[in-house]
Design a protein around this motif. Structure first.
Motif, PDB file in Angstrom:
ATOM      1  N   LEU A 182      16.908   7.442 -16.115  1.00  0.00           N
ATOM      2  CA  LEU A 182      16.787   7.239 -14.673  1.00  0.00           C
ATOM      3  C   LEU A 182      15.617   6.343 -14.275  1.00  0.00           C
ATOM      4  O   LEU A 182      15.809   5.416 -13.472  1.00  0.00           O
ATOM      5  CB  LEU A 182      16.691   8.590 -13.951  1.00  0.00           C
ATOM      6  N   PRO A 183      14.395   6.563 -14.785  1.00  0.00           N
ATOM      7  CA  PRO A 183      13.289   5.706 -14.351  1.00  0.00           C
ATOM      8  C   PRO A 183      13.520   4.209 -14.589  1.00  0.00           C
ATOM      9  O   PRO A 183      13.335   3.403 -13.663  1.00  0.00           O
ATOM     10  CB  PRO A 183      12.088   6.233 -15.143  1.00  0.00           C
ATOM     11  N   PRO A 184      13.944   3.764 -15.795  1.00  0.00           N
ATOM     12  CA  PRO A 184      14.137   2.327 -15.977  1.00  0.00           C
ATOM     13  C   PRO A 184      15.320   1.767 -15.197  1.00  0.00           C
ATOM     14  O   PRO A 184      15.269   0.615 -14.730  1.00  0.00           O
ATOM     15  CB  PRO A 184      14.345   2.171 -17.486  1.00  0.00           C
ATOM     16  N   THR A 185      16.391   2.552 -15.019  1.00  0.00           N
ATOM     17  CA  THR A 185      17.525   2.039 -14.247  1.00  0.00           C
ATOM     18  C   THR A 185      17.183   1.990 -12.764  1.00  0.00           C
ATOM     19  O   THR A 185      17.621   1.080 -12.048  1.00  0.00           O
ATOM     20  CB  THR A 185      18.793   2.892 -14.474  1.00  0.00           C
ATOM     21  N   LYS A 186      16.405   2.940 -12.296  1.00  0.00           N
ATOM     22  CA  LYS A 186      15.966   2.929 -10.898  1.00  0.00           C
ATOM     23  C   LYS A 186      15.005   1.770 -10.652  1.00  0.00           C
ATOM     24  O   LYS A 186      15.077   1.098  -9.614  1.00  0.00           O
ATOM     25  CB  LYS A 186      15.293   4.263 -10.563  1.00  0.00           C
ATOM     26  N   ASN A 187      14.107   1.524 -11.597  1.00  0.00           N
ATOM     27  CA  ASN A 187      13.222   0.352 -11.496  1.00  0.00           C
ATOM     28  C   ASN A 187      14.037  -0.922 -11.392  1.00  0.00           C
ATOM     29  O   ASN A 187      13.746  -1.804 -10.562  1.00  0.00           O
ATOM     30  CB  ASN A 187      12.320   0.262 -12.731  1.00  0.00           C
ATOM     31  N   ALA A 188      15.027  -1.036 -12.257  1.00  0.00           N
ATOM     32  CA  ALA A 188      15.847  -2.249 -12.281  1.00  0.00           C
ATOM     33  C   ALA A 188      16.600  -2.421 -10.976  1.00  0.00           C
ATOM     34  O   ALA A 188      16.791  -3.553 -10.495  1.00  0.00           O
ATOM     35  CB  ALA A 188      16.827  -2.195 -13.455  1.00  0.00           C
ATOM     36  N   ARG A 189      17.028  -1.314 -10.382  1.00  0.00           N
ATOM     37  CA  ARG A 189      17.722  -1.408  -9.099  1.00  0.00           C
ATOM     38  C   ARG A 189      16.766  -1.918  -8.011  1.00  0.00           C
ATOM     39  O   ARG A 189      17.123  -2.797  -7.229  1.00  0.00           O
ATOM     40  CB  ARG A 189      18.302  -0.047  -8.711  1.00  0.00           C
ATOM     41  N   ALA A 190      15.555  -1.362  -7.961  1.00  0.00           N
ATOM     42  CA  ALA A 190      14.586  -1.800  -6.954  1.00  0.00           C
ATOM     43  C   ALA A 190      14.250  -3.283  -7.126  1.00  0.00           C
ATOM     44  O   ALA A 190      14.210  -4.045  -6.149  1.00  0.00           O
ATOM     45  CB  ALA A 190      13.312  -0.954  -7.048  1.00  0.00           C
ATOM     46  N   LEU A 191      14.041  -3.704  -8.359  1.00  0.00           N
ATOM     47  CA  LEU A 191      13.736  -5.110  -8.623  1.00  0.00           C
ATOM     48  C   LEU A 191      14.947  -5.993  -8.342  1.00  0.00           C
ATOM     49  O   LEU A 191      14.805  -7.119  -7.846  1.00  0.00           O
ATOM     50  CB  LEU A 191      13.287  -5.276 -10.072  1.00  0.00           C
ATOM     51  N   GLY A 192      16.137  -5.487  -8.634  1.00  0.00           N
ATOM     52  CA  GLY A 192      17.351  -6.242  -8.347  1.00  0.00           C
ATOM     53  C   GLY A 192      17.549  -6.460  -6.858  1.00  0.00           C
ATOM     54  O   GLY A 192      18.000  -7.525  -6.425  1.00  0.00           O
ATOM     55  N   ILE A 193      17.208  -5.447  -6.052  1.00  0.00           N
ATOM     56  CA  ILE A 193      17.277  -5.603  -4.602  1.00  0.00           C
ATOM     57  C   ILE A 193      16.296  -6.677  -4.149  1.00  0.00           C
ATOM     58  O   ILE A 193      16.630  -7.538  -3.308  1.00  0.00           O
ATOM     59  CB  ILE A 193      16.979  -4.272  -3.893  1.00  0.00           C
ATOM     60  N   LEU A 194      15.103  -6.670  -4.697  1.00  0.00           N
ATOM     61  CA  LEU A 194      14.134  -7.718  -4.358  1.00  0.00           C
ATOM     62  C   LEU A 194      14.668  -9.096  -4.734  1.00  0.00           C
ATOM     63  O   LEU A 194      14.474 -10.067  -3.993  1.00  0.00           O
ATOM     64  CB  LEU A 194      12.802  -7.460  -5.073  1.00  0.00           C
ATOM     65  N   ASP A 195      15.341  -9.194  -5.876  1.00  0.00           N
ATOM     66  CA  ASP A 195      15.941 -10.470  -6.280  1.00  0.00           C
ATOM     67  C   ASP A 195      17.012 -10.913  -5.295  1.00  0.00           C
ATOM     68  O   ASP A 195      17.076 -12.082  -4.905  1.00  0.00           O
ATOM     69  CB  ASP A 195      16.559 -10.343  -7.679  1.00  0.00           C
ATOM     70  N   GLY A 196      17.862  -9.973  -4.898  1.00  0.00           N
ATOM     71  CA  GLY A 196      18.941 -10.319  -3.987  1.00  0.00           C
ATOM     72  C   GLY A 196      18.446 -10.704  -2.612  1.00  0.00           C
ATOM     73  O   GLY A 196      18.943 -11.658  -1.997  1.00  0.00           O
ATOM     74  N   ASP A 236       0.823  -1.210   0.000  1.00  0.00           N
ATOM     75  CA  ASP A 236       0.000   0.000   0.000  1.00  0.00           C
ATOM     76  C   ASP A 236       0.862   1.268   0.000  1.00  0.00           C
ATOM     77  O   ASP A 236       0.378   2.331  -0.358  1.00  0.00           O
ATOM     78  CB  ASP A 236      -0.925   0.014   1.219  1.00  0.00           C
ATOM     79  N   PHE A 237       2.115   1.128   0.430  1.00  0.00           N
ATOM     80  CA  PHE A 237       3.070   2.239   0.394  1.00  0.00           C
ATOM     81  C   PHE A 237       4.034   2.031  -0.779  1.00  0.00           C
ATOM     82  O   PHE A 237       5.250   2.109  -0.624  1.00  0.00           O
ATOM     83  CB  PHE A 237       3.865   2.302   1.708  1.00  0.00           C
ATOM     84  N   ALA A 238       3.471   1.785  -1.963  1.00  0.00           N
ATOM     85  CA  ALA A 238       4.290   1.376  -3.110  1.00  0.00           C
ATOM     86  C   ALA A 238       5.371   2.389  -3.464  1.00  0.00           C
ATOM     87  O   ALA A 238       6.504   2.016  -3.774  1.00  0.00           O
ATOM     88  CB  ALA A 238       3.396   1.124  -4.323  1.00  0.00           C
ATOM     89  N   GLU A 239       5.050   3.675  -3.408  1.00  0.00           N
ATOM     90  CA  GLU A 239       6.061   4.687  -3.758  1.00  0.00           C
ATOM     91  C   GLU A 239       7.207   4.672  -2.757  1.00  0.00           C
ATOM     92  O   GLU A 239       8.383   4.686  -3.137  1.00  0.00           O
ATOM     93  CB  GLU A 239       5.430   6.074  -3.796  1.00  0.00           C
ATOM     94  N   ASP A 240       6.867   4.634  -1.466  1.00  0.00           N
ATOM     95  CA  ASP A 240       7.912   4.604  -0.437  1.00  0.00           C
ATOM     96  C   ASP A 240       8.731   3.329  -0.523  1.00  0.00           C
ATOM     97  O   ASP A 240       9.962   3.348  -0.394  1.00  0.00           O
ATOM     98  CB  ASP A 240       7.287   4.727   0.952  1.00  0.00           C
ATOM     99  N   THR A 241       8.056   2.203  -0.731  1.00  0.00           N
ATOM    100  CA  THR A 241       8.759   0.932  -0.858  1.00  0.00           C
ATOM    101  C   THR A 241       9.727   0.960  -2.038  1.00  0.00           C
ATOM    102  O   THR A 241      10.869   0.493  -1.938  1.00  0.00           O
ATOM    103  CB  THR A 241       7.749  -0.222  -1.029  1.00  0.00           C
ATOM    104  N   HIS A 242       9.280   1.523  -3.149  1.00  0.00           N
ATOM    105  CA  HIS A 242      10.133   1.653  -4.336  1.00  0.00           C
ATOM    106  C   HIS A 242      11.389   2.470  -4.017  1.00  0.00           C
ATOM    107  O   HIS A 242      12.507   2.072  -4.370  1.00  0.00           O
ATOM    108  CB  HIS A 242       9.334   2.329  -5.451  1.00  0.00           C
ATOM    109  N   GLU A 243      11.203   3.595  -3.344  1.00  0.00           N
ATOM    110  CA  GLU A 243      12.337   4.452  -3.019  1.00  0.00           C
ATOM    111  C   GLU A 243      13.273   3.791  -2.010  1.00  0.00           C
ATOM    112  O   GLU A 243      14.498   3.917  -2.111  1.00  0.00           O
ATOM    113  CB  GLU A 243      11.852   5.797  -2.474  1.00  0.00           C
ATOM    114  N   LEU A 244      12.720   3.077  -1.046  1.00  0.00           N
ATOM    115  CA  LEU A 244      13.547   2.398  -0.056  1.00  0.00           C
ATOM    116  C   LEU A 244      14.335   1.257  -0.684  1.00  0.00           C
ATOM    117  O   LEU A 244      15.485   1.004  -0.316  1.00  0.00           O
ATOM    118  CB  LEU A 244      12.677   1.887   1.087  1.00  0.00           C
ATOM    119  N   LEU A 245      13.740   0.575  -1.633  1.00  0.00           N
ATOM    120  CA  LEU A 245      14.455  -0.494  -2.335  1.00  0.00           C
ATOM    121  C   LEU A 245      15.576   0.087  -3.193  1.00  0.00           C
ATOM    122  O   LEU A 245      16.710  -0.396  -3.156  1.00  0.00           O
ATOM    123  CB  LEU A 245      13.482  -1.287  -3.211  1.00  0.00           C
ATOM    124  N   ALA A 246      15.260   1.115  -3.963  1.00  0.00           N
ATOM    125  CA  ALA A 246      16.248   1.696  -4.867  1.00  0.00           C
ATOM    126  C   ALA A 246      17.346   2.429  -4.100  1.00  0.00           C
ATOM    127  O   ALA A 246      18.520   2.397  -4.493  1.00  0.00           O
ATOM    128  CB  ALA A 246      15.568   2.645  -5.855  1.00  0.00           C
TER     129      ALA A 246
END
Length: 230
Positions: free
Chosen positions: A117-131, A32-42
């Motif tokens: 920036l948007p696609p590389t930041k997305n990839a970083r957030a998803l990469g953190i989830l993978d790790g 529910d805090f998707a924006e914050d979660t995205h920023e915390l992951l990235a």
């Protein structure tokens, strides 16, 4: 919500374990805090760094309140929640949808950092989830359960022009559904690149720009994955 992260038994605890009954509810709240979660992951927005201490409260930007916690604390909690594949799928889907929204918001004439920036930041957030999920993702049953939960989510593909975010989300989920079970881990780890590729194709990005951008995205995802699993 912040008190939950810093409550006794959580916080900076290594090898954190969260009661099984709490994993899905906690993941649902984080989604529910998707924006914050995205920023915390990235981990690229300084606001989320300086306001991550236990005593720092939420802040408001353009009528929206935001929440930050220490990066290490956040990853510890996400790792513990991830033991439940249903909980992880909830987090993954929330990040997928938010990532698609960020790409959809990029102006058609964007160049340079505004484009990359948007696609590389997305990839970083998803990469953190993978790790964070690396240890669990070695189990085929866990990967299959994640995929099955993701694919239960209703989506409407339509066209990119009508709804870019929905198109990007649905296209990736469709590709995931067509992926053999043995290749699920690889498909998850290439999500940032896959979504960026679909996005650049839908935008008719020229080939040279596309290839250079996808290279950046791939490096961003791999670096984040290695960082989070170390």
């Amino acid at each position: 919500m912040k008190d939950v992260f810093f409550s006794p038994g959580l916080g900076y605890t290594k090898n954190l374990r969260i009661d099984a009954a709490l994993r899905v509810p906690l993941a649902t709240v984080l989604a529910d805090f998707a924006e914050d979660t995205h920023e915390l992951l990235a981990g690229l927005d300084s606001q989320y760094v300086v306001k991550g201490d236990p005593d720092d409260g939420p802040w408001e930007t353009s009528g929206t309140y935001h929440l930050a916690v220490d990066n290490l604390v956040f990853r510890n909690v996400v790792h513990a929640v991830t033991q439940d594949p249903q909980a992880y799928a909830i987090l993954r889907l929330a990040e997928t949808r938010y990532a698609a929204q960020r790409l959809a918001a990029v102006p058609g004439d964007a160049t340079g950092g505004a484009l990359s920036l948007p696609p590389t930041k997305n990839a970083r957030a998803l990469g953190i989830l993978d790790g964070v999920a690396d240890a669990y993702a070695r189990d085929q049953a866990w990967r299959t359960a994640v995929r099955d939960r993701l694919l239960r989510e209703p989506t409407t593909r339509g066209s990119y022009q009508d709804d870019p975010a929905a198109y990007l989300t649905a296209t990736w989920l469709q590709g995931l559904g067509n992926t053999p079970k043995a290749e699920l881990a690889d498909r998850l780890r290439t999500q940032g690149v896959d979504i960026a590729r679909t996005w650049t194709q839908a935008r008719n990005t020229d080939e040279a720009t596309r290839q250079a951008l996808l290279g950046e995205v791939d490096r961003s995802a791999l670096s984040a994955y290695r960082e989070a699993k170390s």
